[in-house]
Write an enzyme that holds these catalytic residues in place. Structure first.
Site, PDB file in Angstrom:
ATOM      1  N   LYS A 115      -7.848  20.341   7.150  1.00 34.13           N
ATOM      2  CA  LYS A 115      -6.388  20.233   7.096  1.00 34.13           C
ATOM      3  C   LYS A 115      -5.823  21.186   8.132  1.00 34.13           C
ATOM      4  O   LYS A 115      -6.515  22.107   8.558  1.00 34.13           O
ATOM      5  CB  LYS A 115      -5.876  20.635   5.705  1.00 34.13           C
ATOM      6  CG  LYS A 115      -4.521  20.093   5.368  1.00 34.13           C
ATOM      7  CD  LYS A 115      -4.593  18.650   4.906  1.00 34.13           C
ATOM      8  CE  LYS A 115      -3.218  18.031   4.761  1.00 34.13           C
ATOM      9  NZ  LYS A 115      -3.312  16.713   4.105  1.00 34.13           N
ATOM     10  N   LYS A 158     -11.669  14.636  -1.930  1.00 31.88           N
ATOM     11  CA  LYS A 158     -10.965  13.366  -1.758  1.00 31.88           C
ATOM     12  C   LYS A 158     -11.728  12.446  -0.802  1.00 31.88           C
ATOM     13  O   LYS A 158     -11.972  11.275  -1.100  1.00 31.88           O
ATOM     14  CB  LYS A 158      -9.565  13.637  -1.199  1.00 31.88           C
ATOM     15  CG  LYS A 158      -8.705  12.407  -1.008  1.00 31.88           C
ATOM     16  CD  LYS A 158      -7.459  12.684  -0.154  1.00 31.88           C
ATOM     17  CE  LYS A 158      -6.610  13.804  -0.715  1.00 31.88           C
ATOM     18  NZ  LYS A 158      -5.302  13.914   0.006  1.00 31.88           N
ATOM     19  N   ASN A 160       6.954   9.009   3.730  1.00 27.98           N
ATOM     20  CA  ASN A 160       5.976   7.938   3.918  1.00 27.98           C
ATOM     21  C   ASN A 160       5.349   7.484   2.602  1.00 27.98           C
ATOM     22  O   ASN A 160       5.312   6.283   2.301  1.00 27.98           O
ATOM     23  CB  ASN A 160       4.892   8.420   4.900  1.00 27.98           C
ATOM     24  CG  ASN A 160       3.731   7.453   4.986  1.00 27.98           C
ATOM     25  OD1 ASN A 160       2.733   7.590   4.280  1.00 27.98           O
ATOM     26  ND2 ASN A 160       3.868   6.440   5.822  1.00 27.98           N
ATOM     27  N   GLY A 167      -1.660  12.540  10.011  1.00 28.29           N
ATOM     28  CA  GLY A 167      -0.355  13.032   9.576  1.00 28.29           C
ATOM     29  C   GLY A 167      -0.361  13.593   8.165  1.00 28.29           C
ATOM     30  O   GLY A 167      -1.345  13.483   7.421  1.00 28.29           O
ATOM     31  N   ASP A 168       0.736  14.201   7.806  1.00 32.70           N
ATOM     32  CA  ASP A 168       1.015  14.689   6.442  1.00 32.70           C
ATOM     33  C   ASP A 168       2.533  14.966   6.463  1.00 32.70           C
ATOM     34  O   ASP A 168       3.244  14.373   7.281  1.00 32.70           O
ATOM     35  CB  ASP A 168       0.190  15.950   6.131  1.00 32.70           C
ATOM     36  CG  ASP A 168       0.195  16.310   4.643  1.00 32.70           C
ATOM     37  OD1 ASP A 168      -0.532  15.660   3.869  1.00 32.70           O
ATOM     38  OD2 ASP A 168       0.956  17.214   4.237  1.00 32.70           O
ATOM     39  N   SER A 202      -7.472   5.832   7.199  1.00 34.62           N
ATOM     40  CA  SER A 202      -7.777   6.607   8.413  1.00 34.62           C
ATOM     41  C   SER A 202      -9.251   6.438   8.785  1.00 34.62           C
ATOM     42  O   SER A 202      -9.596   6.289   9.961  1.00 34.62           O
ATOM     43  CB  SER A 202      -7.493   8.095   8.189  1.00 34.62           C
ATOM     44  OG  SER A 202      -6.123   8.379   8.339  1.00 34.62           O
ATOM     45  N   LYS A 243     -12.093  15.817   8.561  1.00 34.70           N
ATOM     46  CA  LYS A 243     -11.014  14.819   8.567  1.00 34.70           C
ATOM     47  C   LYS A 243      -9.920  15.279   7.628  1.00 34.70           C
ATOM     48  O   LYS A 243     -10.198  15.692   6.497  1.00 34.70           O
ATOM     49  CB  LYS A 243     -11.568  13.464   8.078  1.00 34.70           C
ATOM     50  CG  LYS A 243     -10.524  12.364   8.043  1.00 34.70           C
ATOM     51  CD  LYS A 243     -10.412  11.657   9.372  1.00 34.70           C
ATOM     52  CE  LYS A 243      -9.162  10.816   9.517  1.00 34.70           C
ATOM     53  NZ  LYS A 243      -7.963  11.594   9.974  1.00 34.70           N
ATOM     54  N   THR A 297      -1.215   5.073   1.830  1.00 34.32           N
ATOM     55  CA  THR A 297      -1.220   6.065   0.742  1.00 34.32           C
ATOM     56  C   THR A 297      -0.425   5.544  -0.458  1.00 34.32           C
ATOM     57  O   THR A 297      -0.902   5.573  -1.601  1.00 34.32           O
ATOM     58  CB  THR A 297      -0.673   7.413   1.233  1.00 34.32           C
ATOM     59  OG1 THR A 297      -1.327   7.751   2.451  1.00 34.32           O
ATOM     60  CG2 THR A 297      -0.910   8.500   0.204  1.00 34.32           C
ATOM     61  N   GLN A 328      -9.226  18.145   0.193  1.00 42.53           N
ATOM     62  CA  GLN A 328      -9.581  17.035   1.084  1.00 42.53           C
ATOM     63  C   GLN A 328     -11.087  16.768   1.084  1.00 42.53           C
ATOM     64  O   GLN A 328     -11.521  15.621   1.221  1.00 42.53           O
ATOM     65  CB  GLN A 328      -9.096  17.353   2.514  1.00 42.53           C
ATOM     66  CG  GLN A 328      -8.990  16.138   3.414  1.00 42.53           C
ATOM     67  CD  GLN A 328      -7.705  15.357   3.207  1.00 42.53           C
ATOM     68  OE1 GLN A 328      -6.644  15.941   3.024  1.00 42.53           O
ATOM     69  NE2 GLN A 328      -7.778  14.043   3.220  1.00 42.53           N
TER      70      GLN A 328
HETATM   71  P1  NDP Z   1       6.960  12.985   4.529  1.00 45.52           P
HETATM   72  O1  NDP Z   1       7.239  14.110   5.460  1.00 45.52           O
HETATM   73  O2  NDP Z   1       7.030  11.601   5.035  1.00 45.52           O
HETATM   74  O3  NDP Z   1       7.940  13.085   3.274  1.00 45.52           O
HETATM   75  C1  NDP Z   1       7.957  14.193   2.455  1.00 45.52           C
HETATM   76  C2  NDP Z   1       8.965  13.984   1.345  1.00 45.52           C
HETATM   77  O4  NDP Z   1       8.814  15.034   0.388  1.00 45.52           O
HETATM   78  C3  NDP Z   1      10.400  14.078   1.841  1.00 45.52           C
HETATM   79  O5  NDP Z   1      11.219  13.289   1.038  1.00 45.52           O
HETATM   80  C4  NDP Z   1      10.713  15.554   1.669  1.00 45.52           C
HETATM   81  O6  NDP Z   1      12.087  15.835   1.553  1.00 45.52           O
HETATM   82  C5  NDP Z   1       9.989  15.862   0.381  1.00 45.52           C
HETATM   83  N1  NDP Z   1       9.592  17.276   0.382  1.00 45.52           N
HETATM   84  C6  NDP Z   1       8.745  17.884   1.243  1.00 45.52           C
HETATM   85  N2  NDP Z   1       8.647  19.188   0.982  1.00 45.52           N
HETATM   86  C7  NDP Z   1       9.439  19.406  -0.069  1.00 45.52           C
HETATM   87  C8  NDP Z   1       9.754  20.567  -0.811  1.00 45.52           C
HETATM   88  N3  NDP Z   1       9.200  21.761  -0.518  1.00 45.52           N
HETATM   89  N4  NDP Z   1      10.604  20.413  -1.858  1.00 45.52           N
HETATM   90  C9  NDP Z   1      11.158  19.206  -2.146  1.00 45.52           C
HETATM   91  N5  NDP Z   1      10.891  18.081  -1.462  1.00 45.52           N
HETATM   92  C10 NDP Z   1      10.050  18.179  -0.455  1.00 45.52           C
HETATM   93  O7  NDP Z   1       5.530  13.297   3.901  1.00 45.52           O
HETATM   94  P2  NDP Z   1       4.518  12.314   3.168  1.00 45.52           P
HETATM   95  O8  NDP Z   1       5.259  11.281   2.403  1.00 45.52           O
HETATM   96  O9  NDP Z   1       3.505  11.902   4.150  1.00 45.52           O
HETATM   97  O10 NDP Z   1       3.796  13.321   2.163  1.00 45.52           O
HETATM   98  C11 NDP Z   1       4.226  13.518   0.813  1.00 45.52           C
HETATM   99  C12 NDP Z   1       3.075  14.095   0.004  1.00 45.52           C
HETATM  100  O11 NDP Z   1       1.982  13.190   0.038  1.00 45.52           O
HETATM  101  C13 NDP Z   1       2.517  15.429   0.493  1.00 45.52           C
HETATM  102  O12 NDP Z   1       2.092  16.182  -0.616  1.00 45.52           O
HETATM  103  C14 NDP Z   1       1.304  15.001   1.305  1.00 45.52           C
HETATM  104  O13 NDP Z   1       0.348  16.038   1.382  1.00 45.52           O
HETATM  105  C15 NDP Z   1       0.804  13.844   0.471  1.00 45.52           C
HETATM  106  N6  NDP Z   1      -0.071  12.898   1.136  1.00 45.52           N
HETATM  107  C16 NDP Z   1       0.322  12.235   2.260  1.00 45.52           C
HETATM  108  C17 NDP Z   1      -0.512  11.311   2.844  1.00 45.52           C
HETATM  109  C18 NDP Z   1      -0.103  10.499   4.018  1.00 45.52           C
HETATM  110  O14 NDP Z   1      -0.867   9.605   4.406  1.00 45.52           O
HETATM  111  N7  NDP Z   1       1.050  10.717   4.610  1.00 45.52           N
HETATM  112  C19 NDP Z   1      -1.861  11.046   2.303  1.00 45.52           C
HETATM  113  C20 NDP Z   1      -2.148  11.737   1.084  1.00 45.52           C
HETATM  114  C21 NDP Z   1      -1.277  12.636   0.548  1.00 45.52           C
HETATM  115  P3  NDP Z   1      12.879  16.493   2.802  1.00 45.52           P
HETATM  116  O15 NDP Z   1      12.957  15.421   3.822  1.00 45.52           O
HETATM  117  O16 NDP Z   1      14.176  16.917   2.243  1.00 45.52           O
HETATM  118  O17 NDP Z   1      12.047  17.664   3.265  1.00 45.52           O
HETATM  119  O1  2IT Z   2      -3.608  14.427   2.370  1.00 47.99           O
HETATM  120  C1  2IT Z   2      -4.115  13.482   3.003  1.00 47.99           C
HETATM  121  O2  2IT Z   2      -5.096  12.878   2.578  1.00 47.99           O
HETATM  122  C2  2IT Z   2      -3.492  13.074   4.265  1.00 47.99           C
HETATM  123  N1  2IT Z   2      -2.484  13.648   4.647  1.00 47.99           N
HETATM  124  C3  2IT Z   2      -4.114  11.992   5.095  1.00 47.99           C
HETATM  125  C4  2IT Z   2      -5.265  12.531   5.902  1.00 47.99           C
HETATM  126  C5  2IT Z   2      -5.853  11.577   6.899  1.00 47.99           C
HETATM  127  O3  2IT Z   2      -6.768  12.029   7.618  1.00 47.99           O
HETATM  128  O4  2IT Z   2      -5.436  10.419   7.004  1.00 47.99           O
END
Ligand code: NDP
Ligand code: 2IT
Length: 447
Positions: free
Chosen positions: A128, A116, A243, A167-168, A378, A92, A211, A113
């Site tokens: 992943k 986690k 997100n 997603g991520d 999830s 997952k 998250t 992961q």
């Molecule tokens: P999104 O794609 O929704 O948003 C990502 C955000 O981070 C955007 O604002 C983006 O800016 C910025 N960003 C991404 N890459 C870079 C970079 N290299 N340098 C600077 N800014 C950057 O992703 P999420 O919000 O889902 O994910 C954010 C973090 O949270 C990640 O590390 C992800 O692994 C982690 N995460 C997400 C989960 C989820 O459920 N979605 C669960 C657990 C962890 P821009 O638009 O300019 O690229």
């Molecule tokens: O980093 C993470 O934990 C996620 N992007 C969510 C993974 C999931 O299976 O919901």
């Protein structure tokens, strides 16, 4: 640095095998440092090569993703899925679409992961995946064709009882929908094979928020227990505006804090009156715009580039990407009075930053604990799909809050048990590891 021959050897073997995977080596080093004391006290770990097996993915799939852009030109991207560890349940973990995605990045994320998912208390192994595809600037039709091509290969490797992606970065509801449609067409089967689905076809209420909300539930509990404090009246800086950042902003605000800054890869905004989240949602979620647009409609500052951690705050929540907060940033935050740093992103703090926070007694909590709310919900989506039921928002949200409180408690207890009270980083690594290690020992030398 490592103190025991066993862990030293395990790490140098990884280094020798994967010298060009810096993110993966960084994640492995941090975890092994925490687990050294556990391995010392439990000889079965070395005897059964548990650490050697933990750092080697069960399977790493790399594939070509060809698709046609709107101009009729054929584009080629690289796709990945790393199925890291299935000791406690089906693989997952999320899919990331970003130009920086490499084998090293998916391996670091998959490795984290595993621990986690274990911390959530739900039966999920770790995985992943993703692609170096860049969704920015692409039309919906291009994203759809890419997702269909990506899923045409990925479908051979996943399944509701095998591996359940989500997603991520760069993968949200739109991408999950396109991939799910293609999976269903290829398999002629309706199954909970992806999470983060739309509510009309099997998604769970509160997955979108999970998250960011979960991150705040964890911080609220940590502040209560460790500092007799809360979000009430605090100034908060959050990086990213995707997100995780958006729903962390929402929950922190509901809990009485003022969030004054957000960012994207272009720069950051500072609104001393507190971020207007409706406006951010309109820019980011509806228009897929840039955070700088906020300042055309509000009396706020926009600064290009990094620098968000120079804004004075009580609580910092890095929610963008790996290694976005370094040693210098950590010093600035502490100098400006920051009392807590919790990771919404995966591995956003560099090792130097982490070390500095621990040294200065800042409440520091690692992503594999604090952002586990996403994968936890999830897991709840998988449960609802299996039961063919849909729970209410309140039911999912209550379970999410309980899970986050449990993760904090399990981490704090594990740290205490191994003589590192208050070290939530070591505690999370150890608590996550103990369950996976026990499952691996009981199942013999299978993987
Ligand atoms: P999104 O794609 O929704 O948003 C990502 C955000 O981070 C955007 O604002 C983006 O800016 C910025 N960003 C991404 N890459 C870079 C970079 N290299 N340098 C600077 N800014 C950057 O992703 P999420 O919000 O889902 O994910 C954010 C973090 O949270 C990640 O590390 C992800 O692994 C982690 N995460 C997400 C989960 C989820 O459920 N979605 C669960 C657990 C962890 P821009 O638009 O300019 O690229
Ligand atoms: O980093 C993470 O934990 C996620 N992007 C969510 C993974 C999931 O299976 O919901």
């Amino acid at each position: 640095m490592f103190k025991t021959e066993y862990v030293k050897r395990v790490y140098s073997e990884v280094e020798a095998k994967d010298p060009h995977q810096p993110e993966f080596l960084q994640a492995v080093r941090e975890v092994l440092e925490s687990l050294e004391v556990v391995a010392q006290q439990n000889p079965a770990i070395e005897k059964n090569a548990i650490l050697e097996r933990m750092v080697e993915p069960e399977r790493l799939i790399q594939f070509r993703v060809s698709w046609m852009d709107d101009a009729g030109k054929v584009q080629v991207n690289r796709g990945f899925r790393v199925q890291f560890n299935s000791a406690i349940g089906p693989y997952k973990g999320g899919l990331r679409f970003h130009p920086t995605v490499t084998a090293s990045v998916v391996k670091f994320l998959g490795f984290e992961q595993v621990l986690k998912n274990s911390l959530t208390g739900l039966p999920m192994g770790g995985a992943k995946g993703g692609s170096n595809f860049n969704p920015k600037g692409k039309s919906d039709a291009e994203v759809m064709r890419f997702c269909q091509s990506f899923m045409t290969e990925l479908t051979k490797h996943i399944g509701q009882f095998t591996d359940v992606p989500a997603g991520d970065i760069g993968v949200g509801g739109r991408e999950i929908g396109y991939m799910y449609g293609q999976y269903k067409r290829l398999q002629n089967e309706v199954a909970g094979v992806l999470t983060g689905k739309g509510l009309s076809y099997g998604g769970s209420l509160a997955r979108t928020e999970a998250t960011g909300y979960g991150l705040c539930y964890y911080v609220q509990e940590a502040l209560k227990v460790l500092k007799s404090d809360s979000f009430e009246g605090k100034t908060v800086v959050i990086s990213g505006s995707g997100n995780v950042a958006i729903f962390a902003t929402e929950k922190a605000t509901q809990l009485g804090a003022k969030v004054v800054a957000l960012s994207d890869s272009g720069g950051y905004i500072y609104d001393k009156n507190g971020i207007d989240l409706d406006l951010v949602k309109a820019i980011k979620l509806e228009r897929r715009g840039r955070i700088s647009e906020y300042c055309t409609q509000r009396d706020a500052e926009y600064h290009e580039g990094k620098g968000i951690w120079g804004i004075p705050c009580d609580i910092a929540l890095p929610c963008a990407t790996q290694n976005e907060l370094d040693g210098e940033d950590a010093k600035l935050l502490v100098k400006n009075g920051c009392i807590a740093v919790a990771e919404g992103a995966n591995m956003p703090c560099t090792p130097e930053a982490t070390e500095y926070f621990l040294e200065k007694d800042v409440v520091y909590a690692p992503g594999k604990a604090t952002n586990a709310g996403g994968v936890a919900v999830s897991g709840l989506e998988m449960t609802q799909n299996s039961m063919r039921l849909a729970w209410t928002f309140e039911e999912v949200d209550t379970r999410l809050r309980d899970i986050m409180i449990n993760i904090f408690q399990a981490s704090a207890q594990a740290a205490e048990k191994y003589g590192m009270p208050g070290n939530l980083l070591a505690g999370a690594n150890i608590a996550g590891f103990e369950k996976v290690a026990a499952a691996m020992l009981e199942q013999g030398v299978s993987y």
